[in-house]
Scaffold this motif. Structure first.
Motif, PDB file in Angstrom:
ATOM      1  N   LEU A 244      -6.892   4.566   1.792  1.00 18.03           N
ATOM      2  CA  LEU A 244      -7.712   4.223   0.639  1.00 18.03           C
ATOM      3  C   LEU A 244      -9.185   4.520   0.892  1.00 18.03           C
ATOM      4  CD1 LEU A 244      -6.210   0.801  -0.513  1.00 18.03           C
ATOM      5  CD2 LEU A 244      -6.099   2.961  -1.737  1.00 18.03           C
ATOM      6  N   GLY A 245      -9.553   4.636   2.172  1.00 14.90           N
ATOM      7  CA  GLY A 245     -10.949   4.901   2.492  1.00 14.90           C
ATOM      8  C   GLY A 245     -11.858   3.731   2.193  1.00 14.90           C
ATOM      9  N   ILE A 302      -3.995 -11.953   1.902  1.00 13.33           N
ATOM     10  CA  ILE A 302      -5.374 -11.758   1.432  1.00 13.33           C
ATOM     11  C   ILE A 302      -5.874 -10.385   1.888  1.00 13.33           C
ATOM     12  CG2 ILE A 302      -7.750 -12.555   1.705  1.00 13.33           C
ATOM     13  CD1 ILE A 302      -6.612 -15.397   2.013  1.00 13.33           C
ATOM     14  N   ASN A 303      -5.640 -10.073   3.152  1.00 12.71           N
ATOM     15  CA  ASN A 303      -6.101  -8.795   3.691  1.00 12.71           C
ATOM     16  C   ASN A 303      -5.476  -7.613   2.954  1.00 12.71           C
ATOM     17  OD1 ASN A 303      -6.322  -9.839   7.192  1.00 12.71           O
ATOM     18  ND2 ASN A 303      -7.792  -9.958   5.533  1.00 12.71           N
ATOM     19  N   PHE A 304      -4.160  -7.645   2.802  1.00 14.79           N
ATOM     20  CA  PHE A 304      -3.463  -6.468   2.266  1.00 14.79           C
ATOM     21  C   PHE A 304      -3.605  -6.388   0.747  1.00 14.79           C
ATOM     22  CE2 PHE A 304      -0.264  -6.956   5.970  1.00 14.79           C
ATOM     23  CZ  PHE A 304      -1.224  -6.486   6.845  1.00 14.79           C
ATOM     24  N   HIS A 305      -3.208  -7.479   0.067  1.00 11.79           N
ATOM     25  CA  HIS A 305      -3.199  -7.405  -1.387  1.00 11.79           C
ATOM     26  C   HIS A 305      -4.608  -7.400  -1.940  1.00 11.79           C
ATOM     27  CE1 HIS A 305       0.879  -7.807  -0.503  1.00 11.79           C
ATOM     28  NE2 HIS A 305       0.943  -9.117  -0.420  1.00 11.79           N
ATOM     29  N   TRP A 314      -3.935  -0.271  -6.341  1.00  8.76           N
ATOM     30  CA  TRP A 314      -2.479  -0.192  -6.514  1.00  8.76           C
ATOM     31  C   TRP A 314      -2.059   1.156  -7.073  1.00  8.76           C
ATOM     32  CZ3 TRP A 314       0.654  -3.426  -4.211  1.00  8.76           C
ATOM     33  CH2 TRP A 314       0.223  -4.714  -3.905  1.00  8.76           C
ATOM     34  N   SER A 315      -2.822   1.653  -8.077  1.00 13.54           N
ATOM     35  CA  SER A 315      -2.378   2.920  -8.667  1.00 13.54           C
ATOM     36  C   SER A 315      -2.613   4.069  -7.680  1.00 13.54           C
ATOM     37  CB  SER A 315      -3.097   3.175  -9.991  1.00 13.54           C
ATOM     38  OG  SER A 315      -4.452   3.409  -9.753  1.00 13.54           O
ATOM     39  N   ARG A 316      -3.668   3.944  -6.895  1.00 13.69           N
ATOM     40  CA  ARG A 316      -3.851   4.982  -5.877  1.00 13.69           C
ATOM     41  C   ARG A 316      -2.742   4.915  -4.839  1.00 13.69           C
ATOM     42  NH1 ARG A 316      -9.555   4.853  -3.354  1.00 13.69           N
ATOM     43  NH2 ARG A 316      -8.589   6.416  -2.004  1.00 13.69           N
ATOM     44  N   VAL A 326       3.974   1.959   2.365  1.00 10.04           N
ATOM     45  CA  VAL A 326       3.310   0.908   3.136  1.00 10.04           C
ATOM     46  C   VAL A 326       3.047  -0.317   2.262  1.00 10.04           C
ATOM     47  CG1 VAL A 326       1.174   0.311   4.335  1.00 10.04           C
ATOM     48  CG2 VAL A 326       2.323   2.447   4.853  1.00 10.04           C
ATOM     49  N   SER A 327       2.618  -0.098   1.002  1.00 11.91           N
ATOM     50  CA  SER A 327       2.331  -1.291   0.198  1.00 11.91           C
ATOM     51  C   SER A 327       3.624  -1.968  -0.247  1.00 11.91           C
ATOM     52  CB  SER A 327       1.432  -0.957  -0.994  1.00 11.91           C
ATOM     53  OG  SER A 327       1.727   0.290  -1.524  1.00 11.91           O
ATOM     54  N   PHE A 328       4.691  -1.206  -0.406  1.00 13.57           N
ATOM     55  CA  PHE A 328       6.011  -1.819  -0.625  1.00 13.57           C
ATOM     56  C   PHE A 328       6.302  -2.788   0.523  1.00 13.57           C
ATOM     57  CE2 PHE A 328      10.540  -2.262  -0.402  1.00 13.57           C
ATOM     58  CZ  PHE A 328      11.033  -2.060  -1.672  1.00 13.57           C
ATOM     59  N   GLY A 329       6.069  -2.307   1.743  1.00 10.59           N
ATOM     60  CA  GLY A 329       6.320  -3.147   2.912  1.00 10.59           C
ATOM     61  C   GLY A 329       5.427  -4.365   2.944  1.00 10.59           C
ATOM     62  N   ALA A 330       4.146  -4.187   2.566  1.00  7.65           N
ATOM     63  CA  ALA A 330       3.219  -5.313   2.616  1.00  7.65           C
ATOM     64  C   ALA A 330       3.662  -6.416   1.659  1.00  7.65           C
ATOM     65  CB  ALA A 330       1.809  -4.844   2.271  1.00  7.65           C
ATOM     66  N   VAL A 331       4.118  -6.023   0.482  1.00  6.91           N
ATOM     67  CA  VAL A 331       4.616  -7.023  -0.474  1.00  6.91           C
ATOM     68  C   VAL A 331       5.853  -7.712   0.093  1.00  6.91           C
ATOM     69  CG1 VAL A 331       5.585  -7.343  -2.775  1.00  6.91           C
ATOM     70  CG2 VAL A 331       3.668  -5.788  -2.441  1.00  6.91           C
ATOM     71  N   ALA A 332       6.734  -6.923   0.708  1.00  5.33           N
ATOM     72  CA  ALA A 332       7.960  -7.498   1.260  1.00  5.33           C
ATOM     73  C   ALA A 332       7.646  -8.512   2.348  1.00  5.33           C
ATOM     74  CB  ALA A 332       8.860  -6.394   1.819  1.00  5.33           C
ATOM     75  N   PHE A 333       6.602  -8.264   3.129  1.00  4.98           N
ATOM     76  CA  PHE A 333       6.273  -9.209   4.206  1.00  4.98           C
ATOM     77  C   PHE A 333       5.838 -10.557   3.631  1.00  4.98           C
ATOM     78  CE2 PHE A 333       3.292 -11.153   7.264  1.00  4.98           C
ATOM     79  CZ  PHE A 333       4.195 -11.376   8.280  1.00  4.98           C
TER      80      PHE A 333
END
Lengths: 481, 175
Positions: A244-245, A302-305, A314-316, A326-333
Motif C-alpha cells: 500500500l505504500g 487495529i494495525n491491519f484493518h 480495501w479497494s486497492r 493477505v487482507s483475506f488472511g488478516a480478516v480471518a485472523f
C-alpha cells in the motif's frame, strides 16, 4: 531510487526495496525455491488426502476405500494433517521467513548449502514419517503422529533450515527493527524449543498418565499459534504497508501486540482439555489465556484493518493479487481470535467439545489466515526471485476464487455443523446416528470445498511451476547482476 | 526490541514459563497417582492392564482409532456424557495412571470408549463393533468375515479392558 535514502524513514513501514533482484535475494534463491517447490508438492498431496478424508468423514460404512487398511480414516486424517502442517506450512514459512528477514536486515546468506541441506533432511524425514503413518506406525498424538525417531531429525533439520532468520536479525546492519522481524525471530526460536520438550515428554520419556495429554495440548497451541500464527502475522505486518505504500496505523501498539501474543499464546493449550480428567486450575488457566489472547488480536486488528480502512485501502487491496490474499488472511485472523475467546469459556466450550468445531477453528488459523497469507506472499516474492511474470492471469483468478470459496465453505461447514451437532448431542435422547444423519448435509459441503481447494492448489502449482521452469531456462540465465 | 538477547530471553520465557507451570507442575501434582482403594481395605483400582490389552492398544493406535473416538467422560453439567451412558461417573486422572499411553482424544465421530468394557455385552458384540459394518473387515478372515485375526483379538481385549466402573477416592460411584 537509491538504496540509502531512508535515514528519515518513518516507523511502522518496512524499508523501500530495490525493484530489481538484489544480491541478498540472489543468494537465497536456491534454498527459497527448494522450500517453496517442496511446500507446493506437499500441499497438493495434502489436498488429495483432504478430499479422501472429506469423502470418508462422518460415515462408518460409506466412502471409498472401504475395507482397505492403508486408507482407513485414521491413517488418512493423520497423514493429511501432518502433510499440511509440516509439509506445506513449515516449508513455505522457511522460505518466506528467510526472505523477509534477509530483506529487512539486508542479510547475505553465504552458507546457503546448510539451509538446502536442512530442507532436504526435513523433507526426507517427513516422507519417511508419512509412509510410516500409512504403514500403521503412528503415535496417536495429533501433530506428533510421526514415529518418535523422526522427531529429533526434524528438530535438527529445523535448526539448519529455519534458524537463519535469527542469524539475519543478529547481523542486520541497522539498529532499527520492524514488527515482522520480532514475530519471525519469535516463531523460529519458540518452535524448536516446544517441539523438543514435547517430543521428550510425550514420546521419549512419556510423562505419567494424563500429563501426556497436558504436554500434548501445550505443544499443539505452541505449534499453531507461535509458529503458524506468528510467522503469518510477520508477513501481514510486512506486505500491508509495503504494497500500500503507507505506514501501519497505530504502529506504536505493535510491540504490545507482539509481547502479549507471545505471553498468552503458550498458556492457551489446556483450553482444549475443558472437561477432561485434568486438574480444574489447569483448565481455568487455558480459559483465561484464551480470553487474554484477545489483547493481541485487537491490536493486530487495529494495525491491519486500520491500515486497510484509510484512503481506499480495501479497494486497492482487492485490486492487488498479493494484498487480496493477505487482507483475506488478516480478516480471518481477527475472526479466529474472536471465536477462540468466545468458545474458550466452559459453558460455550461444553457445547462444541468433541465436534468438528475445533477442526473449524484450526482451519481458520492455518488455512484461512496463514495459508492465504502465504499465497499472497508467493505472488509478491516469486516474480522477484525468478525474474519472470506469472504465466497466466486466469489461473491466478481460479486460484483465488477456488481457495477463498473453499476455505469459507469448509470453515462454515466445520464450525456451524459442529455447533449444530453439539447442540443436539447435549440432549442425551438424540442418538449418535441421528446426529450424524442431521449433519450429513454438511458433509456434502465439505466434499465440495475439498474439491475447490484441490482445484485452487492445482491452478497455483501450475502457474508457479510454469514460472520457475521458464526462469531457469538457459535463455534467461545470468540476466541479473 | 532492538537487542536480540532481550528478544530471545523474552521468547524463551514465553515458552518455558507455561511449560513449567502447566506441564511440570501437573506432573508434580499427578505424577505419583497410583492404584488406590475407594475406602480403607477395599480393592485397588484401576486394575493393571492385561498383556493382551497392551498389545491391543498398539493396534488401536496404529489404526488411528483416536481420530474418531475419545476416552474421557465429562462431569454432569458439561455435555451429556453420563446421561448418554458413556460412563457412570466422570473420568478422573487416576483412571489413567496405569496406562502407558493415554489416548483421551478430542473428536467424537464415534462413541466415547472410556468405559466401553463395562457396557460391552459379550465378545461377539465387541467384534461386531470393531468391524464397523465391514469397514474394518481386513481384521477378520473366513467366509463370513467372522474369524478374528490376532490383531482383532488383541484389540477386543483392549476395548474390554477399558473400564471406569469402580469407585476411586476422587470419584465415588453413586450407590
Amino acid at each position: 531510487m537509491t538504496q540509502e535514502n531512508r535515514s528519515g524513514r518513518p516507523q511502522g513501514r518496512p524499508p523501500e526495496g530495490d525493484s530489481r533482484l538484489t544480491r541478498t535475494e540472489a543468494q537465497l534463491r536456491g534454498p527459497f525455491l527448494l522450500f517453496f517447490v517442496s511446500a507446493v508438492i506437499w500441499l497438493l498431496a495434502a489436498s488429495v488426502l483432504g478430499l479422501i478424508a472429506a469423502l470418508q468423514q462422518g460415515s462408518i460404512d460409506a466412502g471409498p476405500f472401504r475395507g482397505c487398511e492403508v486408507l482407513t480414516y485414521g491413517h488418512i486424517a493423520a497423514a493429511q494433517r501432518n502433510l499440511f502442517v509440516y509439509g506445506w506450512g513449515f516449508n513455505a514459512f522457511f522460505a518466506l521467513n528467510l526472505w523477509l528477514l534477509s530483506q529487512l536486515g539486508r542479510f547475505e546468506l553465504r552458507n546457503d548449502w546448510l539451509a538446502t541441506l536442512g530442507g532436504a533432511v526435513w523433507n526426507i524425514a517427513l516422507t519417511y514419517g508419512v509412509i510410516q503413518i500409512f504403514g500403521g506406525n503412528q503415535t496417536g498424538f495429533g501433530l506428533l503422529e510421526f514415529p518418535r525417531e523422526v522427531g529429533p531429525i526434524l528438530a535438527v533439520a529445523f535448526l539448519l533450515a529455519g534458524f537463519w532468520p535469527i542469524v539475519a536479525f543478529a547481523r542486520r546492519p541497522t539498529g532499527h527493527t520492524f514488527a515482522s522481524q520480532w514475530f519471525v525471530v519469535g516463531a523460529s526460536f519458540a518452535f524448536p524449543l516446544a517441539y523438543l520438550l514435547a517430543q521428550l515428554l510425550v514420546l521419549w520419556q512419556p510423562a505419567s498418565g494424563v500429563v501426556q495429554a497436558i504436554a500434548h495440548s501445550w505443544f499443539v497451541s505452541n505449534l499453531l499459534l507461535l509458529w503458524f500464527g506468528a510467522s503469518a502475522l510477520a508477513a501481514v505486518y510486512y506486505f500491508l504497508p509495503k504494497v500500500l505504500g503507507r505506514t501501519i496505523s497505530g504502529y506504536y501498539l505493535a510491540p504490545v501486540g507482539f509481547w502479549t501474543f507471545f505471553l498468552f499464546a503458550g498458556w492457551t493449550g489446556p483450553s482444549s482439555l475443558i472437561g477432561a480428567p485434568v486438574p480444574l486450575w489447569l483448565q481455568s488457566m487455558g480459559v483465561v489465556a484464551g480470553a487474554m489472547l484477545m489483547v493481541p488480536v485487537i491490536i493486530t486488528a487495529i494495525n491491519f484493518h486500520g491500515t486497510l480502512s484509510s484512503e481506499g485501502g480495501w479497494s486497492r487491496a482487492w485490486n492487488d493479487t498479493t494484498l487480496r490474499f493477505v487482507s483475506f488472511g488478516a480478516v480471518a485472523f481477527t475472526l479466529f481470535g474472536v471465536l477462540n475467546a468466545a468458545f474458550g469459556f466452559r459453558g460455550t466450550n461444553a457445547v462444541v467439545r468433541f465436534t468438528s468445531f475445533a477442526a473449524g477453528q484450526e482451519q481458520l488459523l492455518v488455512y484461512a489466515f496463514a495459508t492465504m497469507v502465504l499465497f499472497g506472499a508467493a505472488y509478491f516474492v516469486l516474480p522477484r526471485l525468478t525474474g519472470s511474470l506469472w504465466p497466466s492471469a486466469k489461473l491466478v483468478h481460479v486460484h483465488f476464487w477456488a481457495t477463498a470459496l473453499g476455505t469459507v465453505a469448509s470453515s462454515i461447514a466445520l464450525l456451524v455443523g459442529g455447533y449444530e451437532s453439539g447442540k443436539q448431542l447435549a440432549d442425551a435422547s438424540v442418538s449418535l446416528q441421528q446426529v450424524a444423519k442431521a449433519g450429513s448435509s454438511w458433509n456434502l459441503t465439505l466434499v465440495v470445498s475439498a474439491v475447490l481447494l484441490l482445484v485452487g492448489h492445482c491452478a497455483f502449482a501450475l502457474n508457479a511451476f510454469g514460472m520457475i521452469l521458464k526462469s531457469s531456462a538457459p535463455v534467461s540465465a545470468g540476466r541479473h547482476d | 526490541m532492538k537487542n536480540l538477547n532481550t528478544l530471545l530471553a523474552g521468547i524463551f520465557l514465553a515458552v518455558a514459563l507455561p511449560f513449567g507451570a502447566l506441564v511440570i507442575s501437573s506432573q508434580v501434582q499427578l505424577g505419583s497417582l497410583g492404584r488406590a482403594p475407594a475406602e480403607d481395605g477395599g480393592p485397588l483400582f484401576p486394575s493393571r492392564e492385561p498383556g493382551l490389552a497392551i498389545q491391543g492398544r498398539a493396534v488401536y493406535v496404529s489404526l488411528g482409532c483416536v481420530s474418531c473416538h475419545t476416552q474421557q467422560v465429562r462431569p454432569a453439567g458439561q455435555g451429556s456424557d453420563i446421561a448418554r451412558g458413556y460412563g457412570t461417573r466422570p473420568s478422573v486422572a487416576r483412571d489413567y495412571s496405569q496406562q502407558k499411553q493415554v489416548l483421551l482424544g478430542d473428536r467424537r465421530i464415534g462413541p466415547d470408549l472410556a468405559n466401553y468394557g463395562a457396557r460391552a455385552k459379550d465378545l461377539g458384540g465387541v467384534h461386531a463393533a470393531i468391524q464397523h459394518n465391514g469397514q474394518f473387515a481386513f481384521l477378520y478372515s473366513g467366509a463370513k468375515q467372522d474369524v478374528p485375526s490376532e490383531r482383532a483379538i488383541a484389540l477386543a481385549a483392549y476395548l474390554q479392558s477399558l473400564r471406569q466402573d469402580y469407585s476411586s477416592p476422587e470419584a465415588k460411584l453413586k450407590q
